[in-house]
Design an enzyme around this catalytic site. Structure first.
Site, PDB file in Angstrom:
ATOM      1  N   GLU A 191      44.158 -37.986  40.158  1.00  0.00           N
ATOM      2  CA  GLU A 191      44.818 -36.883  40.858  1.00  0.00           C
ATOM      3  C   GLU A 191      46.281 -37.271  41.119  1.00  0.00           C
ATOM      4  OE1 GLU A 191      43.794 -33.875  44.542  1.00  0.00           O
ATOM      5  OE2 GLU A 191      43.699 -35.997  44.930  1.00  0.00           O
ATOM      6  N   GLU A 247      36.006 -37.175  52.244  1.00  0.00           N
ATOM      7  CA  GLU A 247      35.832 -37.224  50.784  1.00  0.00           C
ATOM      8  C   GLU A 247      34.507 -36.597  50.360  1.00  0.00           C
ATOM      9  OE1 GLU A 247      38.439 -37.882  49.204  1.00  0.00           O
ATOM     10  OE2 GLU A 247      39.484 -38.697  50.945  1.00  0.00           O
ATOM     11  N   HIS A 297      34.524 -32.881  50.166  1.00  0.00           N
ATOM     12  CA  HIS A 297      35.132 -32.435  48.905  1.00  0.00           C
ATOM     13  C   HIS A 297      34.119 -32.311  47.764  1.00  0.00           C
ATOM     14  CE1 HIS A 297      39.381 -32.236  49.611  1.00  0.00           C
ATOM     15  NE2 HIS A 297      39.539 -33.500  49.910  1.00  0.00           N
ATOM     16  N   GLU A 323      42.141 -29.549  50.739  1.00  0.00           N
ATOM     17  CA  GLU A 323      42.424 -30.552  51.763  1.00  0.00           C
ATOM     18  C   GLU A 323      42.266 -30.043  53.194  1.00  0.00           C
ATOM     19  OE1 GLU A 323      42.341 -33.408  50.930  1.00  0.00           O
ATOM     20  OE2 GLU A 323      42.927 -33.428  48.819  1.00  0.00           O
TER      21      GLU A 323
END
Length: 844
Positions: free
Chosen positions: A121, A290, A293, A312
């Site tokens: 990323e 995380e 996500h 985010e």
């Protein structure tokens, strides 16, 4: 160069077969990538960066191609459009930039070792293999990896390994996913495994340089987080495993690669027997962020980087929702109030700040979107507002619908608002539009005018700001029913104040719970009423008073001098959130004094006065069974007492250091940094400096490393500062991932400021070459601006950075940070005398 046309428009991959042969000795990758997909026309482009392409075939036939370095492209001409299978043969370097495929370095028993990992990323997958490296270009991936394998080494990836043939490790085909989420790692690793109730394998991996029990905390949090999210999202975790990997060199904090999440060691591993509560809370929130996500970002991905906030902001909110469920004893929403909220309020008040949702095309600009205070903290506050408005039942129902509609695909913000709106029956999109598309936030002024209680909104700025009449739909959350749920107008009247006050029987307040993204300026009548009843307010309400007063003072709407007399009302609070807010305010007062002046001596007396009672109550040693509040308050009290140069505090810290000098790592983690820093500042010698620097290199305890860094950067010895700065380029001592913290520490040291500032100006090109491709790079500018407060430094900052204004990715940061220093310099010039007079008066 602007990537005006997305490559996905001309070629849409459906499946990749990726073969990689990686040689650590030569730092060379030999690869072949086979991509099946649909060409929309005969001329297509595939992303690459720093690849040496030797051949391109389409359906088995060689086809012409060119490499376009500026556009990160392989431009290919096909015989015809339609379904095609491309085969691209190439070589590439292993990088040393913590991007792409790269080695992490560590030592084990004195031997230097490597762990190979990945970071793709935002757009670094193209450094590892040719691909359409855009979030929308989802496909399935089959990985086959060969490397210079040694006995006892392990390789892991997004999916389970299915076989090994002729030294090649083959992994199961992934689900449909974006390129930036591919991940793998290999080297010597230890691991611990468990399974969730639904059968998902949970693993934590690290180098063998760590103690086995350092993996336990993360394993427990990861397992419980996956179980929590499966229930909350009402959507199963879609992969066979969820691995968490600690990489010794890692630029970001962590990365949500699907099925193989990567972390800085400091944000995954911890000593269960000696780690502060604050660090445990931090690690828990990073892991749960995380893992949030894995659904929100991985299963459903933003269509393009302009909707980065979708990933985010949501994960930032959910980390708190999940930790609150997993570890209710942490009271983690209090941490949200003391970390995310002030960060968002501070950054979002500077004119020129980005909105949460930002249009972006140029790949060089994409990394600049990762503004932690805006896309993470402010965005999370927006979603906390939504959650408060619609409730968890509607939130969960909306999310279930959102995942079902978009799983394995892409979505935009409008898609999320539609799903939540359907579930709640509210026009969420209309409310959120004003918050996400506009930068900044309002100050709501509450005042009694001609006997009427009135509210008005206006954009709030710290420093110069151009008011262009922005308005917000503000969830007021008032404790008076006369106030509407949403304030849409510039100004409203709630009725006769005396009648309202009598009917409600309590001071008027808005933004109760501090969950909406605005600050409140009460007139003297309303503020005094609140302060007269401050003891009856809960901790969040008291925090909010201090928070809003601090921000209003920074924005010149009130004077810091008027705030100083109020602080003694809060100095004996047993609440950590109140003490955190008080500490922030006291820290601001340091801006108004300079070294070796009577004003600084007076401020130190004031700090001593405000911390003495708490120091006597809490002492230096953590007590068995003490409350979270006391554990989290003690560091602020010790910091204030040491700034005050309290003789007893200095002596006690020295005694503790002396008694534990043979095992400094064994000192209680909550207070260790203050003991070591005190020793360096007041009893430091070159021998102690060398001893601590050696300990820093040798220890694998990230918390202890952080403590040593915080201590050494505060040495008053300029010769030792020079010696320390010499280590900035020595990656064997200071890893590039940690350099910013070392630089910032020396810069904030009055004895080291000049040397650190000289270093970054002299070494800017080296720094750019070393970490310039990294989303953290711009924060070096922010750190520099955060330390400066004089006209001389402002002029030097402008002289150095203004010529770099046209550098892609740096423009906004340079402009904003120039304004930050300008406003601070002006504030000090205008208010220094009044503030110092108020401090002197408060100490009498």
């Amino acid at each position: 160069m602007a990537e005006l046309t997305h490559f996905y428009h001309s070629f849409q991959p459906t499946h990749y077969d990726i073969y990689l042969d990686i040689d650590r000795g030569t730092k060379k990758i030999s690869g072949k990538t086979t991509i099946t997909g649909e060409a929309k026309n005969e001329a297509i482009a595939i992303h690459q960066k720093d690849l040496t392409v030797s051949a391109v075939q389409a359906d088995g036939e060689d086809v012409p191609f060119t490499t376009d370095t500026k556009a990160d492209a392989i431009r290919i001409t096909l015989a015809k459009a339609g379904q095609v299978t491309l085969a691209i043969t190439y070589t590439a370097p292993l990088t040393d930039t913590m991007m792409g495929i790269y080695p992490s370095y560590y030592e084990l028993n004195g031997e230097k070792k490597q762990l190979i990992g990945t970071q793709f990323e935002t757009n670094a997958a193209r450094q590892a293999f040719p691909c359409v490296d855009e979030p929308e270009a989802k496909a399935t991936f089959s990985l086959a990896i060969k490397f210079d394998e040694k006995p006892g080494e392990t390789i892991i990836a997004n999916m389970p390994e299915k076989k090994v043939e002729d030294g090649v490790h083959y992994f199961d085909t992934t689900v449909r996913m974006s390129t930036y989420l591919i991940a793998f790692a290999f080297g010597e690793m230890q691991s611990k495994m468990t399974k969730t109730k639904s059968g998902v394998e949970i693993g934590v991996f690290a180098t063998k340089a760590h103690k086995a029990n350092e993996l336990d905390f993360a394993l427990d949090i990861a397992k419980k987080a996956i179980e929590f999210y499966e229930d909350f999202y009402q959507t199963p975790y879609p992969l066979p495993h969820s691995y968490q990997l600690a990489l010794p060199d890692f630029s970001a904090g962590a990365m949500e690669n699907w099925g193989l999440v990567t972390y800085r060691e400091a944000l995954l591993l911890l000593d269960p027997d000696n780690t502060s509560l604050e660090t445990k809370q931090l690690v828990a929130t990073v892991i749960t962020h995380e893992l949030a996500h894995q659904w929100f970002g991985d299963l459903v991905t933003m269509k393009w980087w302009d909707d980065l906030w979708l990933n985010e902001s949501f994960a930032n909110m959910m980390e708190y929702v999940s930790v609150d469920a997993i570890k209710p004893e942490y009271h983690i929403w209090e941490t949200f109030q003391t970390s995310e909220v002030p960060a968002a309020l501070q950054r979002d008040a500077t004119d020129g700040v980005q909105a949460v949702h930002v249009e972006v095309e140029d790949p060089a600009e994409i990394d600049s979107l990762f503004d932690g205070a805006i896309v993470y903290a402010k965005g999370a506050r927006m979603l906390v507002m939504v959650r408060a408005l619609i409730g968890d039942d509607a939130l969960r129902a909306g999310l279930k619908k959102y995942f079902a509609a978009h799983q394995y695909g892409n979505a935009t913000g409008a898609d999320l608002w539609a799903a939540l709106g359907d579930a709640s029956g509210m026009d969420i999109g209309a409310i959120m539009h004003s918050w996400l598309e506009q930068p900044g936030y309002p100050v709501v002024t509450a005042a009694v005018k001609d006997g009427q209680l009135t509210l008005s909104q206006k954009q709030f700025f710290v420093g110069e700001g151009k008011d262009i009449g922005r308005q917000w739909q503000i969830p007021l959350n008032s404790n008076y029913d006369a106030a509407p749920a949403i304030m849409k107008d510039k100004e409203i009247s709630l009725g006769d104040y005396k009648q309202l006050r009598q009917a409600n029987g309590k001071p008027f307040r808005i933004n109760v719970g501090n969950s909406s993204h605005f600050i409140v300026k009460y007139d003297q009548t309303l503020l005094q009423d609140i302060l007269d009843h401050v003891d009856s307010l809960d901790a969040i309400a008291q925090l909010q008073i201090l928070q809003d007063l601090r921000v209003l003072a920074e924005g010149r709407q009130i004077s810091f001098a008027t705030v100083v007399p109020l602080l003694s009302s809060f100095d004996n609070s047993h609440s950590a959130v109140v003490n955190t807010a008080l500490f922030y305010l006291l820290s601001d007062l340091k801006n108004f004094v300079f070294p070796d002046t009577p004003e600084k001596k007076s401020l130190q007396v004031y700090f001593d006065q405000l911390s003495a009672g708490q120091l006597a109550r809490l002492g230096w040693s953590p007590k068995s069974g003490e409350s979270n509040d006391d554990q989290l308050t003690r560091p602020f009290v010790l910091s204030n007492a040491l700034y005050a140069e309290n003789k007893d505090a200095i002596a006690q810290a020295h005694e503790l250091f002396t008694a534990n000098k043979d095992n400094l790592a064994g000192l209680p983690a909550d207070v260790r940094v203050f003991i070591i820093r005190n020793e360096v500042q007041h009893f430091g010698t070159p021998a102690l400096f060398d001893q601590l620097l050696a300990a820093y290199r040798e220890t694998n305890d990230a918390s202890y490393k952080s403590n040593i860094r915080a201590a050494l950067t505060q040495t008053p010895d300029t010769q030792l500062i020079a010696k320390l700065i010499e280590k900035f380029k020595d990656a064997d001592t200071i890893k590039p991932q940690d350099l910013r913290a070392w630089f910032g520490g020396v810069l904030r040291n009055e004895h080291g400021e000049q040397a650190a500032w000289d270093w970054i100006r002299t070494n800017w090109q080296w720094l750019s070459d070393r970490v310039g491709g990294d989303m953290e790079f711009t924060t070096y500018i922010q750190v520099s601006a955060g330390a400066f407060r004089t006209p001389k430094r402002l002029a030097e900052f402008k002289e150095f950075f203004e010529p770099k204004l046209n550098t892609p990715g740096l423009t906004r940061e340079i402009k904003m940070d120039t304004k930050v220093i300008e406003s601070r310099v002006q504030l000090i010039a205008d208010e220094k005398d009044a503030v110092n007079a108020a401090v002197a008066k408060a100490t009498k």
